[in-house]
Design an enzyme around this catalytic site. Sequence first.
Site, mmCIF file in Angstrom:
data_model
loop_
_atom_site.group_PDB
_atom_site.id
_atom_site.type_symbol
_atom_site.label_atom_id
_atom_site.label_comp_id
_atom_site.label_asym_id
_atom_site.label_seq_id
_atom_site.Cartn_x
_atom_site.Cartn_y
_atom_site.Cartn_z
ATOM 1 N N ARG A 49 1.628 -3.629 26.516
ATOM 2 C CA ARG A 49 2.454 -4.569 27.283
ATOM 3 C C ARG A 49 3.779 -4.852 26.595
ATOM 4 N NH1 ARG A 49 -1.692 -8.932 29.857
ATOM 5 N NH2 ARG A 49 -2.943 -7.424 30.995
ATOM 6 N N TRP A 65 5.873 -11.438 23.174
ATOM 7 C CA TRP A 65 7.092 -10.796 23.705
ATOM 8 C C TRP A 65 8.084 -11.929 23.852
ATOM 9 C CZ3 TRP A 65 9.205 -10.139 29.038
ATOM 10 C CH2 TRP A 65 10.193 -9.151 29.100
ATOM 11 N N GLY A 124 3.881 -17.300 28.786
ATOM 12 C CA GLY A 124 4.648 -17.938 29.862
ATOM 13 C C GLY A 124 5.806 -18.716 29.290
ATOM 14 N N GLU A 145 14.851 5.982 41.771
ATOM 15 C CA GLU A 145 13.663 5.934 40.902
ATOM 16 C C GLU A 145 13.800 6.942 39.762
ATOM 17 O OE1 GLU A 145 11.474 4.018 40.224
ATOM 18 O OE2 GLU A 145 9.972 5.185 39.145
ATOM 19 N N LYS A 155 13.687 5.987 35.711
ATOM 20 C CA LYS A 155 12.742 6.642 34.786
ATOM 21 C C LYS A 155 13.468 7.217 33.581
ATOM 22 C CE LYS A 155 9.274 5.531 35.664
ATOM 23 N NZ LYS A 155 9.588 4.524 36.606
ATOM 24 N N HIS A 208 34.004 8.156 47.013
ATOM 25 C CA HIS A 208 34.608 6.812 47.018
ATOM 26 C C HIS A 208 34.691 6.229 45.617
ATOM 27 C CE1 HIS A 208 34.663 6.854 51.348
ATOM 28 N NE2 HIS A 208 33.391 7.232 51.350
ATOM 29 N N LYS A 232 5.431 -3.987 29.881
ATOM 30 C CA LYS A 232 4.748 -3.398 31.032
ATOM 31 C C LYS A 232 4.743 -4.355 32.224
ATOM 32 C CE LYS A 232 2.430 -0.586 33.537
ATOM 33 N NZ LYS A 232 3.185 0.553 34.152
HETATM 34 C C1 AGP Z 1 8.893 0.732 36.006
HETATM 35 O O1 AGP Z 1 8.974 2.001 35.350
HETATM 36 C C2 AGP Z 1 9.370 -0.377 35.142
HETATM 37 N N1 AGP Z 1 8.586 -0.458 33.962
HETATM 38 C C3 AGP Z 1 9.553 -1.702 35.860
HETATM 39 O O2 AGP Z 1 10.708 -1.548 36.648
HETATM 40 C C4 AGP Z 1 8.418 -2.198 36.794
HETATM 41 O O3 AGP Z 1 8.312 -1.353 37.909
HETATM 42 C C5 AGP Z 1 8.790 -3.610 37.288
HETATM 43 O O4 AGP Z 1 8.821 -4.469 36.161
HETATM 44 C C6 AGP Z 1 7.809 -4.170 38.334
HETATM 45 O O5 AGP Z 1 6.528 -4.278 37.773
HETATM 46 P P1 AGP Z 1 5.288 -4.570 38.768
HETATM 47 O O6 AGP Z 1 5.160 -3.384 39.675
HETATM 48 O O7 AGP Z 1 4.113 -4.731 37.855
HETATM 49 O O8 AGP Z 1 5.596 -5.822 39.536
#
Ligand code: AGP
Length: 610
Positions: A27, A74, A101, A483, A487, A506, A605
């Site tokens: 995470r 984190w 949180g 996407e 990545k 443009h 994550k």
């Molecule tokens: C995706 O490669 C990223 N790690 C990130 O954009 C992720 O998709 C985004 O944080 C949303 O996460 P979720 O799908 O768990 O809500």
Amino acid sequence: MCGIVGYVGPRSVKDVVLNGLRKLEYRGYDSAGIAVLDDGKVKIVKAVGRLVNLEGKLESHPVAGRVGIGHTRWATHGRPSDDNAHPHSDCSGRFAIVHNGIIENYLALREELVAKGHQFVSETDTEVVAHLIEDVFNGSILDTMVTIGKRIRGAYALVVISKDDPDTIIVMRKASPVIVGLGNGENFVASGIPALLEYTRDVIVLDDGEMAVVRADSVECFNLEGQPIGEKETLHVTWDAQSAERGGYPHFMLKEIYEQPKAIHDTLLGRVSDDHQQVILPELKWPAGYAASIDRIHIVACGTAWHAGLVGKSVIERLARIPVEAEIGSEYRYANPIYTPGTLVVAVSQSGETADTLAAMRLAKENGLRVLAITNVVGSSVAREADEVIITQAGPEIAVASTKAYTTQLVTLYLLGVYLAQARGLLLDGDAREILEALSNLPQVAEQVLDAASQIQQFAIRYKDVEDTFFIGRGLDYAVAMEGALKLKEISYIHAEAYAAGELKHGTLALITEGVPVIALVTQTHLYDKTISNIREVAARGAYVLGLAWVGDADIHKTVDEVIYLPRTLPLLAPIASVIPLQLLAYYAASSRGNDVDKPRNLAKSVTVE
Ligand code: AGP
């Protein structure tokens, strides 16, 4: 998202807590710590950096006991440091707390406590709670937590131990996930299922506004008023520990890219009739006529899930003729969106814990709208707060970079598009059958695309040191280009930009210089000629163009420098086929640069804070 692990029972507390934190490392975190009730004292050991640093400290500061809690942090308030690492304690060292949180009113509370003489050692919001507990403690830790729940504001999961209650862990949940793992003569607490799989598959998921008093032989649940809420449902987790391990691949991400044919298959399972005429979504307990009454859809999501939403928008509008907005969660939650009684909100989230997506769906609920969740985690906040939930069957996705979650989100959105079209009498059986047959064939298509991996690996290695790359396409190809760019950026750290191919002239065309790599997606046959002319624009300025086109396209090689041929499927379903080479491109670029592919810098994550 922070990792939390707690244990009460006969095993070595240190071993259970450290094992659990290791399973949550994916995470993303910047420091770690553990607190154990050891010989009547609360002993805390913590270290900035990876868990191995904490293990090193524990050698010179050993801990032993029956009750303990651990944390991987984190940072949200206060930089990564030993002092800011959790667990935190109060002035007297009577309590230890870990937290996931944000405590929104921590500064005011801190001032109040400092004025009362409390001494702080960290910059965190969490330490404020430790001193607040000390300040209001009335002999009962449960009563004290009731008072705490009234004083703090924010999103949190709090886990507390106290030397006055040497056999007890107190858990409080308000918006950040926390579960209780049930053992025999032992019990566990964690912020995520993978931390517990080694010990138990039976878990209780606390809901928002709930507390639990966890002992080795009992789990009692309460509301935030301290009133018992009776026995909660026990979920049996089917994931085995292996499926959360690497399974022989060098990285989780590569394993998860190769798991996509199975993930797509599993997500389709039972959702298409044998004759490929009907979509079956028993999760949608919509009243009769509801689907036909929907007059607009808001898809709310973040990051990769939002990119899936962009595809979902095109697909649902094309098939069901319902206006769809694909909205970024962090924008939507403050945009005062315009609703109609017939608006359906679809929240898409792999983890089901993304704060911005949750806030967006809560806004919709506050406005009385129906919310459908598409998520990969059973029992997640998004899953539990939506009216209906469709679970993608991607299995645990460990790598920070989302891959199989994205393709299974797409599959689910395709199913939803056909379902809505059929509910509105817009898709005659013959047309539905063509789409559903092609959908059912996607696992095979994905398998075939993976055969191009070595060609993609060579391209990635050739271009691993470039500064900039561009991804272009039109329509669905543009959505997938976004996407692909994300990545590449998030794991290789190469700057990448996705652009609508027709928009290059443009402005962005000014950035195209000799040898710059451009990845061009050319799957939308009705836009083929237009896209080819856009490719010519960049080629004329020296770009090196890698084209993604259908196998059998006899002309594409005349316009691009290199082609990745995709096994044929319907242009509508192209995103499932075209995204996989882009995932592999990012993976090989990142691994050839020696990056931490599964845990890229600065990222987590699941982003459970705003
Ligand atoms: C995706 O490669 C990223 N790690 C990130 O954009 C992720 O998709 C985004 O944080 C949303 O996460 P979720 O799908 O768990 O809500």
